[in-house]
Design a protein around this motif. Structure first.
Motif, PDB file in Angstrom:
ATOM      1  N   CYS B  52       0.848  -1.197   0.000  1.00 15.89           N
ATOM      2  CA  CYS B  52       0.000   0.000   0.000  1.00 15.89           C
ATOM      3  C   CYS B  52       0.884   1.247   0.000  1.00 15.89           C
ATOM      4  O   CYS B  52       1.622   1.491   0.952  1.00 15.89           O
ATOM      5  CB  CYS B  52      -0.894   0.000   1.237  1.00 15.89           C
ATOM      6  SG  CYS B  52      -1.825   1.524   1.450  1.00 15.89           S
ATOM      7  N   VAL B  54       0.199   4.293   0.494  1.00 13.29           N
ATOM      8  CA  VAL B  54      -0.087   5.163   1.645  1.00 13.29           C
ATOM      9  C   VAL B  54       0.492   4.527   2.906  1.00 13.29           C
ATOM     10  O   VAL B  54       1.157   5.190   3.706  1.00 13.29           O
ATOM     11  CB  VAL B  54      -1.611   5.387   1.793  1.00 13.29           C
ATOM     12  CG1 VAL B  54      -1.920   6.132   3.090  1.00 13.29           C
ATOM     13  CG2 VAL B  54      -2.148   6.170   0.597  1.00 13.29           C
ATOM     14  N   LYS B  68      -7.264   1.601   8.223  1.00 19.48           N
ATOM     15  CA  LYS B  68      -8.416   2.343   7.682  1.00 19.48           C
ATOM     16  C   LYS B  68      -9.701   1.549   7.905  1.00 19.48           C
ATOM     17  O   LYS B  68     -10.742   2.109   8.223  1.00 19.48           O
ATOM     18  CB  LYS B  68      -8.206   2.613   6.190  1.00 19.48           C
ATOM     19  CG  LYS B  68      -7.195   3.727   5.944  1.00 19.48           C
ATOM     20  CD  LYS B  68      -7.032   4.044   4.478  1.00 19.48           C
ATOM     21  CE  LYS B  68      -6.195   3.041   3.752  1.00 19.48           C
ATOM     22  NZ  LYS B  68      -5.172   3.612   2.876  1.00 19.48           N
ATOM     23  N   CYS B  93      -6.635   7.077   0.773  1.00 15.18           N
ATOM     24  CA  CYS B  93      -6.658   5.856  -0.033  1.00 15.18           C
ATOM     25  C   CYS B  93      -6.645   6.259  -1.495  1.00 15.18           C
ATOM     26  O   CYS B  93      -7.391   7.151  -1.902  1.00 15.18           O
ATOM     27  CB  CYS B  93      -7.920   5.055   0.296  1.00 15.18           C
ATOM     28  SG  CYS B  93      -8.085   3.574  -0.711  1.00 15.18           S
ATOM     29  N   LEU B  94      -5.795   5.621  -2.264  1.00 14.09           N
ATOM     30  CA  LEU B  94      -5.607   5.976  -3.676  1.00 14.09           C
ATOM     31  C   LEU B  94      -6.517   5.164  -4.598  1.00 14.09           C
ATOM     32  O   LEU B  94      -6.425   5.288  -5.806  1.00 14.09           O
ATOM     33  CB  LEU B  94      -4.143   5.743  -4.062  1.00 14.09           C
ATOM     34  CG  LEU B  94      -3.124   6.541  -3.241  1.00 14.09           C
ATOM     35  CD1 LEU B  94      -1.757   5.884  -3.273  1.00 14.09           C
ATOM     36  CD2 LEU B  94      -3.038   7.976  -3.745  1.00 14.09           C
ATOM     37  N   SER B  95      -7.342   4.294  -4.014  1.00  8.45           N
ATOM     38  CA  SER B  95      -8.186   3.377  -4.804  1.00  8.45           C
ATOM     39  C   SER B  95      -7.339   2.606  -5.822  1.00  8.45           C
ATOM     40  O   SER B  95      -7.800   2.314  -6.924  1.00  8.45           O
ATOM     41  CB  SER B  95      -9.301   4.136  -5.529  1.00  8.45           C
ATOM     42  OG  SER B  95     -10.137   4.764  -4.611  1.00  8.45           O
ATOM     43  N   CYS B  96      -6.113   2.306  -5.449  1.00  8.07           N
ATOM     44  CA  CYS B  96      -5.203   1.668  -6.412  1.00  8.07           C
ATOM     45  C   CYS B  96      -5.377   0.153  -6.422  1.00  8.07           C
ATOM     46  O   CYS B  96      -4.885  -0.533  -7.312  1.00  8.07           O
ATOM     47  CB  CYS B  96      -3.762   2.033  -6.083  1.00  8.07           C
ATOM     48  SG  CYS B  96      -3.164   1.349  -4.530  1.00  8.07           S
ATOM     49  N   ASP B  97      -6.035  -0.378  -5.418  1.00  4.42           N
ATOM     50  CA  ASP B  97      -6.302  -1.824  -5.310  1.00  4.42           C
ATOM     51  C   ASP B  97      -5.040  -2.673  -5.191  1.00  4.42           C
ATOM     52  O   ASP B  97      -5.091  -3.893  -5.396  1.00  4.42           O
ATOM     53  CB  ASP B  97      -7.158  -2.333  -6.477  1.00  4.42           C
ATOM     54  CG  ASP B  97      -8.551  -1.723  -6.471  1.00  4.42           C
ATOM     55  OD1 ASP B  97      -8.948  -1.181  -5.424  1.00  4.42           O
ATOM     56  OD2 ASP B  97      -9.235  -1.786  -7.500  1.00  4.42           O
ATOM     57  N   ALA B  98      -3.911  -2.065  -4.851  1.00  2.00           N
ATOM     58  CA  ALA B  98      -2.688  -2.867  -4.645  1.00  2.00           C
ATOM     59  C   ALA B  98      -2.915  -3.866  -3.515  1.00  2.00           C
ATOM     60  O   ALA B  98      -2.381  -4.976  -3.528  1.00  2.00           O
ATOM     61  CB  ALA B  98      -1.510  -1.960  -4.319  1.00  2.00           C
ATOM     62  N   CYS B  99      -3.733  -3.488  -2.540  1.00  3.07           N
ATOM     63  CA  CYS B  99      -4.026  -4.396  -1.427  1.00  3.07           C
ATOM     64  C   CYS B  99      -4.642  -5.700  -1.935  1.00  3.07           C
ATOM     65  O   CYS B  99      -4.323  -6.787  -1.436  1.00  3.07           O
ATOM     66  CB  CYS B  99      -4.943  -3.724  -0.402  1.00  3.07           C
ATOM     67  SG  CYS B  99      -6.216  -2.669  -1.120  1.00  3.07           S
ATOM     68  N   VAL B 109      -9.358  -2.510  -0.065  1.00  4.28           N
ATOM     69  CA  VAL B 109      -9.789  -1.669   1.056  1.00  4.28           C
ATOM     70  C   VAL B 109     -10.665  -0.518   0.553  1.00  4.28           C
ATOM     71  O   VAL B 109     -11.633  -0.125   1.200  1.00  4.28           O
ATOM     72  CB  VAL B 109      -8.561  -1.162   1.844  1.00  4.28           C
ATOM     73  CG1 VAL B 109      -8.955  -0.141   2.895  1.00  4.28           C
ATOM     74  CG2 VAL B 109      -7.855  -2.343   2.498  1.00  4.28           C
ATOM     75  N   ALA B 110     -10.334  -0.015  -0.641  1.00 10.47           N
ATOM     76  CA  ALA B 110     -11.136   1.086  -1.199  1.00 10.47           C
ATOM     77  C   ALA B 110     -12.602   0.673  -1.281  1.00 10.47           C
ATOM     78  O   ALA B 110     -13.501   1.452  -0.951  1.00 10.47           O
ATOM     79  CB  ALA B 110     -10.604   1.463  -2.578  1.00 10.47           C
TER      80      ALA B 110
HETATM   81  S1  SF4 Z   1      -6.580   0.837  -2.475  1.00 13.40           S
HETATM   82 FE1  SF4 Z   1      -5.540  -0.441  -0.941  1.00 13.40          FE
HETATM   83  S2  SF4 Z   1      -3.365  -0.324  -1.471  1.00 13.40           S
HETATM   84 FE2  SF4 Z   1      -4.376   1.372  -2.558  1.00 13.40          FE
HETATM   85  S3  SF4 Z   1      -4.151   3.141  -1.168  1.00 13.40           S
HETATM   86 FE3  SF4 Z   1      -6.145   2.186  -0.725  1.00 13.40          FE
HETATM   87  S4  SF4 Z   1      -5.677   0.757   0.957  1.00 13.40           S
HETATM   88 FE4  SF4 Z   1      -3.729   1.283   0.039  1.00 13.40          FE
END
Ligand code: SF4
Ligand SMILES: Cc1cc2nc3c(=O)[nH]c(=O)nc-3n(C[C@H](O)[C@H](O)[C@H](O)COP(=O)(O)OP(=O)(O)OC[C@H]3O[C@@H](n4cnc5c(N)ncnc54)[C@H](O)[C@@H]3O)c2cc1C
Ligand code: SF4
Lengths: 472, 386
Positions: B52, B54, B68, B93-99, B109-110
């Motif tokens: 993540c 962040v 979060k 949260c960047l909504s990047c979905d790396a999690c 998490v987004a």
């Molecule tokens: S989507 Fe997941 S990995 Fe991306 S910033 Fe939000 S919590 Fe972190």
């Protein structure tokens, strides 16, 4: 309702002038916001996970600080010392015994903003600040052709400082050792705010090894801010082997013979019958028996020789690479606490170490003892770390007690610790002491506990560094 | 073959505890769904923290992935008041979905935070987001009233959806894309498009998202286009993945420009070195982590490098998800720097395929090209400033 929705107040008020100085020093990197205080009122101690579930916390910090360098850590600690405010070092919060929980209130110092890495390839030494994330460090080293060889299951979560402070060890420890074998030098901030550097020499004979004051210190002697760590070349070859044995004892004895001859597979894990069923149910021929997974790695010539020793010494049927691949694929799948805690299941793991001569009897007696605690659903184990002298058993238990879950939990811990001490084992192999094991440390160390207390008083005269942790 | 939970059934039988654990039996028998996903995430030790951006760069438990989820849980339970300070972590949260790449449950998490943002924290009314919502309501454009611009040809056989960021920050890329399409035998055209709605979605305003989605789908539909290509992977993610979930259909399928170029470009020649930055929504959201790399490695003479974190294991530029650059621009900058430094250890020129990533790197002093721009240069469009 207070904005944290509970009647709990932080255990220690920070005087206003000290608060102002801390805010002046750190700005946005110092917080008394409720969301932050709740976030730092637990770690991965199962008892504190129940607090998360209920949203109610008995212990809150008064403030949280995120320093970015050793100087800032020193300043925070000086202000705390001058104002009699407790300080708790916090890494990844993956400790499983409540070691990072701010029991007496005060300032939690989260080290994760300190994350620089430098690699000296000629000396094969990595210099890492305390907050460096485990995976981040390993990935960095791998990209340069090196490995630390320290791969705990919490690699993705935990920090270098946390590893040192808990005397952690990883899945590949039989070859690479525990963190204590990797730490060449350390930098730490002492309870009154000064800095000390224990330089990274290949070896020294300059009095007692001061590094060991911090390795396994769990934050009670100061804050580790930097470590110099030995690195190894990335393995040229990796050999995957697995066996099925009829009994746990057969498999353990085979591993003992391998190690006695000087071979050091990186990974060796022996699963008892229950855990073999649990983790390797898709391998029918092993179901209800005992699976051992082994990874031999390194320079291909050395690894080849070690492989031959394993094959000569292991008495069991070879299962091939698939069970090891399965283990590699699933070893970071941590789901149990998330799935079962909300169903009312009390679940935890207990790791202890013991010499070969008493290994199987300790294993058997500990399993029997935990089974006698009312409410227990199961108890099982695997042997996870090996030495020519002995072994670490990693027990897992779960129960659905009728009454107070905490009472059941403490009862299991109590019988497990008692059985370990009585059977000549050590009460912790790698998770440390924290707040869950603290009442047993005296049993383990005997006269050594008084010595440890005296050292604590001498180093931390005001008793402000993680007070109460380890029973100190 | 024995089943996954047979071992536990055996243990329960042997311990005589089966009747004492009815919930466990129902759960392992598949008759109980177990705790909801937000609770599961809140009880996780943060097994995706390392991925993540962040979590790594901000370094706070509060804004780590599981952190979060915990804040969201406390807000949902009413244990934390929905003040601006307490609700802010949900927007870190960047909504990047790396999690989701690492999560043993496959969670993003987004996604877990969105319902809490909508119900609880939405009331906080961040002024930084109000402006976005107003712009989207009024102009269908995230940056306010669109500047009058040369929007290219209005007729052709390929509809090129530019998206808000390209229109606002890199308007010259539209013409470059047009020439690249021309080279491939297509006559591209543009329309008076509406924002795909992603900013509203990311910020927890799903009703506005639906409204924009319906409007944009209608505009695309009435264009009569048979081939549709978009510049921005987030927009494509909205059209292909999110719109169907909200009952909105876009036909025919929209391609991201990198997907479109992947098998069509032949015989390009270049020189020098570039490094690939995979946009999150392309690599993770659309599951296409190799497209940029494939396009670039088909160019004869060009050396293509990959950073430490590559493929699906990419690392966001810090400017995704609409919230972080608005609420915490300093964090967005630090994440962009972290990624930019990692990338430029490999090569000076970063090639990506997303107008937002390009903007994030350029505004922090790195040289970044969209893959379309690079192709345009290789086709002789202009000299590459190396
Ligand atoms: S989507 Fe997941 S990995 Fe991306 S910033 Fe939000 S919590 Fe972190
Ligand atoms: C899923 C899971 C798997 C695990 N697997 C393993 C494993 O394979 N091997 C293993 O050894 N452990 C394992 N653990 C336990 C845990 O990850 C380790 O103890 C780890 O070393 C803790 O590191 P941390 O950064 O999370 O420390 P924290 O949990 O934040 O802190 C742990 C203790 O160290 C102190 N501390 C932290 N940082 C510092 C510092 N810089 N200076 C001084 N004191 C400090 C804290 O005050 C606390 O007392 C596991 C835990 C989980 C949840
Ligand atoms: S997204 Fe998955 S891995 Fe990440 S914290 Fe939540 S449950 Fe854990």
């Amino acid at each position: 309702m207070t904005s944290r929705g509970a009647d709990v107040k932080p255990g220690c008020a920070i005087p206003p002038a000290a608060l102002e100085r801390l805010k002046g020093l750190l700005g946005e990197r110092f917080s008394t916001v409720d969301a932050d205080l709740l976030s730092y009122s637990h770690d991965y101690w199962p008892i504190s996970l129940r607090w998360v579930l209920k949203g109610s916390f008995p212990w809150l910090p008064s403030a949280v600080a995120w320093p970015e360098n050793s100087f800032e850590v020193q300043e925070i600690v000086k202000i705390a010392y001058g104002n009699n405010v407790p300080v708790y070092a916090f890494g990844g919060g993956s400790g499983v015994l409540g070691g990072a929980v701010p029991e007496k209130g005060g300032i939690v110092v989260d080290l994760k903003r300190m994350r620089s890495i430098r690699l000296n390839e000629e000396d094969m030494v990595a210099e890492a600040e305390a907050g460096v994330n485990g995976y981040y460090l390993e990935k960095y080293l791998n990209s340069k052709g090196y490995t630390l060889g320290h791969i705990p299951q919490s690699l993705y979560v935990s920090t270098v400082g946390g590893w040192v402070a808990t005397k952690a060890t990883g899945q590949f420890s039989t070859k690479y050792g525990g963190i204590e074998d990797m730490v060449l030098g350390l930098e730490a901030v002492l309870p009154w705010g000064s800095n000390v550097i224990m330089k990274p020499h290949p070896r020294t004979s300059t009095g007692p090894d001061l590094r060991s004051l911090f390795i396994g210190s769990e934050g009670v002697f100061g804050i580790v801010t930097r470590a110099w760590l030995k690195t190894c070349l990335l393995p040229e070859e990796r050999i995957l082997l697995s066996y099925v044995s009829e009994t746990f004892q057969d498999a353990l004895e085979s591993v003992r013979r391998v190690l006695r001859r000087g071979a050091r597979p990186a990974v060796v894990r022996v699963y008892d019958e229950t855990e073999t069923k649990r983790h390797f149910y898709m391998f029918e021929e092993a179901y209800g028996r005992v699976v051992t997974v082994i990874i031999v790695e390194g320079d291909s010539k050395i690894a080849g020789a070690e492989r031959r020793i394993v094959e000569e010494e292991f008495r069991g049927r070879m299962l091939g690479e698939e069970p090891v691949k399965h283990w590699l694929e699933t070893r970071f799948m941590v789901k149990e606490a998330s799935e079962f805690t909300p169903l009312g299941v009390v679940f935890d793991t207990i790791e202890v170490s013991v010499s070969w001569s008493r290994a199987t009897s300790l294993y058997r007696r500990l399993v029997e003892a935990v089974r006698t605690v009312k409410g227990t659903l199961f108890v099982s184990a695997h042997a996870s770390h090996f030495y020519p002298q002995g072994v670490c058993f990693y027990f897992t238990f779960a129960g659905v007690p009728k009454g107070d879950p905490e009472k059941y939990y403490n009862e299991v811990w109590s019988v497990a610790m008692k059985t370990t001490v009585e059977n000549g084992g050590s009460i912790s192999h790698h998770h440390g002491v924290g707040r869950q094991r603290r009442s047993w440390l005296k049993e383990e160390l005997e006269a050594g506990f008084e010595l440890l207390k005296k050292v604590k008083t001498a180093v931390d005269d005001k008793g402000l560094m993680n007070p109460g942790n380890m029973g100190l | 073959m024995p089943g996954k939970w047979d071992w536990l059934k055996d243990e329960l039988r042997a311990s005589g505890m089966a009747s004492a654990a009815p919930l466990v039996l129902r759960f392992i028998g598949g008759r109980l769904r177990g705790p909801d996903n937000l609770v599961k995430c809140a009880l996780c030790p943060n097994m995706c923290r390392h991925a993540c951006p962040v979590g790594i760069v901000d370094g706070r438990e509060t804004t780590s992935p599981a952190g979060k989820a915990r804040v969201a849980l406390f807000l949902r339970q009413g244990r934390l008041q929905a003040t601006r300070e307490n609700a802010s972590p949900l927007y870190a949260c960047l909504s990047c979905d790396a999690c989701s790449v690492w999560c043993p449950f496959g969670f993003s998490v987004a996604d877990l935070l969105r319902p809490v943002k909508e119900k609880t924290a939405g009331g906080v009314g961040f002024k930084e987001f109000r402006e976005v919502f107003e712009n989207l309501e009024k102009h269908g454009y995230v940056y306010g009233e669109p500047k009058p611009s040369d929007s290219g040809s209005r007729t052709g056989d390929l509809l090129y959806l530019r998206g808000c960021t390209l229109r606002e920050k890199h308007p010259d890329m539209s013409g470059k894309a047009e020439r690249v399409f021309q080279h491939l035998g297509y006559r591209s055209f543009t329309i008076d498009e509406t924002c795909c709605g992603m900013p509203a979605y990311n910020l927890g305003n799903t009703s506005l998202f639906r409204k924009l989605a319906r409007k944009q789908a209608e505009k695309i539909g009435s264009s009569g286009a048979r081939t549709i290509v978009a510049s921005c992977p987030s927009c494509v993610y909205a059209y292909r993945v999110l719109y169907p979930k909200y009952g909105v259909e876009v036909k025919p399928e929209v391609y991201h420009v990198a997907e479109f170029l992947e098998d069509r470009l032949k015989g390009l020649k270049g020189e020098g070195s570039v490094v690939v930055h995979n946009p999150c929504k392309l690599a993770v959201g659309l599951g296409k982590p190799q497209v940029i790399w494939k396009i670039l490695s088909s160019v004869e003479g060009l050396t293509v490098k990959e950073p430490r974190r590559s493929g699906r294991e990419t690392f966001c530029c810090g400017h995704g998800g609409s919230a972080v650059p608005r609420l915490n621009p300093e964090l967005a900058r630090r994440i962009a720097m972290e990624r930019g430094v990692e990338l430029t250890e490999e090569a000076e020129i970063i090639v990506t395929a997303c107008p937002t990533c390009k903007q994030a790197f350029q505004s922090n002093g790195f040289k970044a090209l969209d893959v379309v721009e690079l192709v345009h240069i290789l086709l002789g469009g202009e000299q590459c400033s190396r």
